[in-house]
Enzyme design. Sequence first.
Site, mmCIF file in Angstrom:
data_model
loop_
_atom_site.group_PDB
_atom_site.id
_atom_site.type_symbol
_atom_site.label_atom_id
_atom_site.label_comp_id
_atom_site.label_asym_id
_atom_site.label_seq_id
_atom_site.Cartn_x
_atom_site.Cartn_y
_atom_site.Cartn_z
ATOM 1 N N LYS A 215 36.565 14.419 -31.359
ATOM 2 C CA LYS A 215 36.749 14.833 -29.972
ATOM 3 C C LYS A 215 36.346 16.308 -29.811
ATOM 4 O O LYS A 215 35.590 16.663 -28.932
ATOM 5 C CB LYS A 215 38.221 14.617 -29.577
ATOM 6 N N GLU A 221 37.934 18.548 -41.591
ATOM 7 C CA GLU A 221 37.644 17.380 -42.423
ATOM 8 C C GLU A 221 36.349 16.708 -41.971
ATOM 9 O O GLU A 221 35.469 16.410 -42.779
ATOM 10 C CB GLU A 221 38.781 16.350 -42.315
ATOM 11 N N GLY A 287 43.204 11.900 -28.537
ATOM 12 C CA GLY A 287 42.567 11.330 -29.733
ATOM 13 C C GLY A 287 43.180 9.996 -30.124
ATOM 14 O O GLY A 287 42.490 9.019 -30.410
ATOM 15 N N ARG A 288 44.507 9.932 -30.139
ATOM 16 C CA ARG A 288 45.186 8.704 -30.598
ATOM 17 C C ARG A 288 45.187 7.608 -29.540
ATOM 18 O O ARG A 288 45.717 6.530 -29.774
ATOM 19 C CB ARG A 288 46.603 9.045 -31.067
ATOM 20 N N GLU A 373 52.784 11.230 -33.582
ATOM 21 C CA GLU A 373 52.128 12.438 -33.074
ATOM 22 C C GLU A 373 52.498 12.606 -31.593
ATOM 23 O O GLU A 373 52.536 13.711 -31.069
ATOM 24 C CB GLU A 373 50.600 12.342 -33.261
ATOM 25 N N HIS A 404 58.275 -8.509 -50.405
ATOM 26 C CA HIS A 404 58.474 -8.302 -51.843
ATOM 27 C C HIS A 404 58.534 -6.825 -52.196
ATOM 28 O O HIS A 404 58.343 -6.453 -53.347
ATOM 29 C CB HIS A 404 57.359 -9.006 -52.619
ATOM 30 N N LYS A 528 46.979 23.605 -40.248
ATOM 31 C CA LYS A 528 45.518 23.823 -40.235
ATOM 32 C C LYS A 528 45.213 25.307 -40.408
ATOM 33 O O LYS A 528 44.349 25.692 -41.192
ATOM 34 C CB LYS A 528 44.931 23.368 -38.891
HETATM 35 O O1 F6P Z 1 45.695 15.730 -36.240
HETATM 36 C C1 F6P Z 1 45.427 16.421 -35.095
HETATM 37 C C2 F6P Z 1 44.273 15.859 -34.343
HETATM 38 O O2 F6P Z 1 43.988 16.760 -33.331
HETATM 39 C C3 F6P Z 1 44.532 14.461 -33.781
HETATM 40 O O3 F6P Z 1 45.277 14.450 -32.637
HETATM 41 C C4 F6P Z 1 43.146 13.962 -33.615
HETATM 42 O O4 F6P Z 1 43.129 12.593 -33.403
HETATM 43 C C5 F6P Z 1 42.537 14.417 -34.913
HETATM 44 O O5 F6P Z 1 43.104 15.695 -35.138
HETATM 45 C C6 F6P Z 1 41.045 14.490 -34.939
HETATM 46 O O6 F6P Z 1 40.548 15.370 -33.984
HETATM 47 P P1 F6P Z 1 39.034 15.352 -33.545
HETATM 48 O O7 F6P Z 1 38.739 14.030 -32.955
HETATM 49 O O8 F6P Z 1 38.902 16.474 -32.558
HETATM 50 O O9 F6P Z 1 38.193 15.601 -34.762
#
Ligand code: F6P
Length: 563
Positions: A215, A221, A287-288, A373, A404, A528
């Site tokens: 987003k 990452e 995002g979620r 979240e 189990h 972060k």
């Molecule tokens: O973990 C925090 C967060 O901002 C989430 O809410 C989001 O889904 C994720 O990081 C990834 O963010 P992006 O889509 O901006 O890479």
Amino acid sequence: MSQIAAPIDATQTPEWKALQEHFDALQAEGISLKDWFEADPDRVSKLSFDTSDLHFDLSKNLITDETVKLLADLGRAVGLEERRASMYRGDHINTTEDRAVLHTALRRPSGEAGSIIVDGQDAVADVNAVLDKMYAFAERVRSGEWKGVTGKKIETVVSIGIGGSDLGPVMVYEGLRPYLDGPAVRFVSNIDPNDVAEKVKGLDPETTLVIVVSKTFTTLETITNAKMARWWLLDALRKQGAIDDSAEKEAEAIAKHFVAVSTNLELVAEFGIDPENAFGFWSWVGGRYSVDSAVGLSLILAFGKDVFQDFLKGFYDLDRTFETTPLEKNVVALMGLINVWYVNFFKAESHAVLPYVQYLHRFPAYLQQLTMESNGKSVRWDGTPVTTETGEIFWGEAGTNGQHAFYQLIHQGTRMIPADFIAFANSANPIQCDNQDVHELFLGNFLAQTKALAFGKTADEVRAEGTPEQIVPARVFTGNRPTTSIFGEALTPHALGELIALYEHITFVEGTVWGLDSYDQWGVELGKQLAKQITPAFHDDEALASQDASTKALIEYYRKVRK
Ligand code: F6P
């Protein structure tokens, strides 16, 4: 700042007080699901509900007719209906980020339901323009018209993203596997370099398409993984003589093998991806809450347009149920309110979600981000502290594996763990084995668990089986452990859309009672920031010196053992 009224403190309302008195009365007389079922032959029908594809049985919850009435009263008292309207309308209910919350617009059919104007833009028209672009692109890839840099058809998609840009697509990809008729998708999320290394293993770069999903397009990452994937792709293409190392050829390879999904098209271009090959969404999609936006591009590539359209229709149908049904009969609202009942009155700390469908094995992981979240918060949307417990822990595992592993604790532990059991009447793989329909064996387990949890087994029943007296207590099941059964015809794209929308709205209902902004996530920011500040200390003494004693000691250990 947006003009959203301060939250109503649920705990100070007469409706909360009435629920507390009701709870105390139930405790005093003793809760017995067995007695409640015996006393009321209509209990199951009164507490059963249907949406288009799903059937709900709420009868094994610790609720009576009175509880349902009082919970609906509480919903009205905290302005649930008004806030629901406010969300669907596009008001800026995400106050800390001053944003609308409009995932419901992502699945709203154009024309039929009218437009939603957000910040001067017609959100529904924008959504449909992007969907059309995604469908057209996916069709080109699936048909082979879109070719890699050496003219080959795309066979595999690598989707890079994390959190909401990963969990939803992975979960749905796994969930709808029987519908797969396009390129296979591999998902990379963790910044651990092992993840990308394993996921590109064995892939032919000439037939691989990488989708970078972020987003913000700033997530460490994802950007790091995208850079590693870019390096892998160019290096592998060069090694197999598919491209030379001219800048033009590299740019052409990136253009043919990299596309992006983001709200930040400027950073997409900066990364080297042609904005023509970028699929946008909007700040009003959390995002979620984004799997049904452009974030679902990999799903259209894998399953095609028709499947994705059915999926969206499932969301929309559930949205309508939630929007238009009076609270007492609104299974979506009731499930959220019942969760509040367990968290705040019974003091339940967690909630299990147990899909009896192997294809939904990633559903609990997906729900963890969606619910925790969203509602793992201690301040309300106006910045004041919360007045009661919030945000239960969601967890689970596909049945019968969980049976189990951790079911022992759900059946006989000291904590009450409300659980949702999800199953479908038809399996994508109907198999008879030794004259036994294996799916019926599976469903027998689904039903047995909720029965055992609800009705338990008394000491007399255990004794009657000839159990030695000293081990009778260990074999007693108290019962009265609450469950909801969600049963459907089959795990179709439509049913999965409904299921996801269900939990999105359950999360909203709980957040509304607690006064939370369920759409921000400031709690993930500090880690972060600190990671950025700590990382140099692995090799920089000055950075090491500024760390706290524990971090410092761990880094010193690292320096000692790192080869
Ligand atoms: O973990 C925090 C967060 O901002 C989430 O809410 C989001 O889904 C994720 O990081 C990834 O963010 P992006 O889509 O901006 O890479």
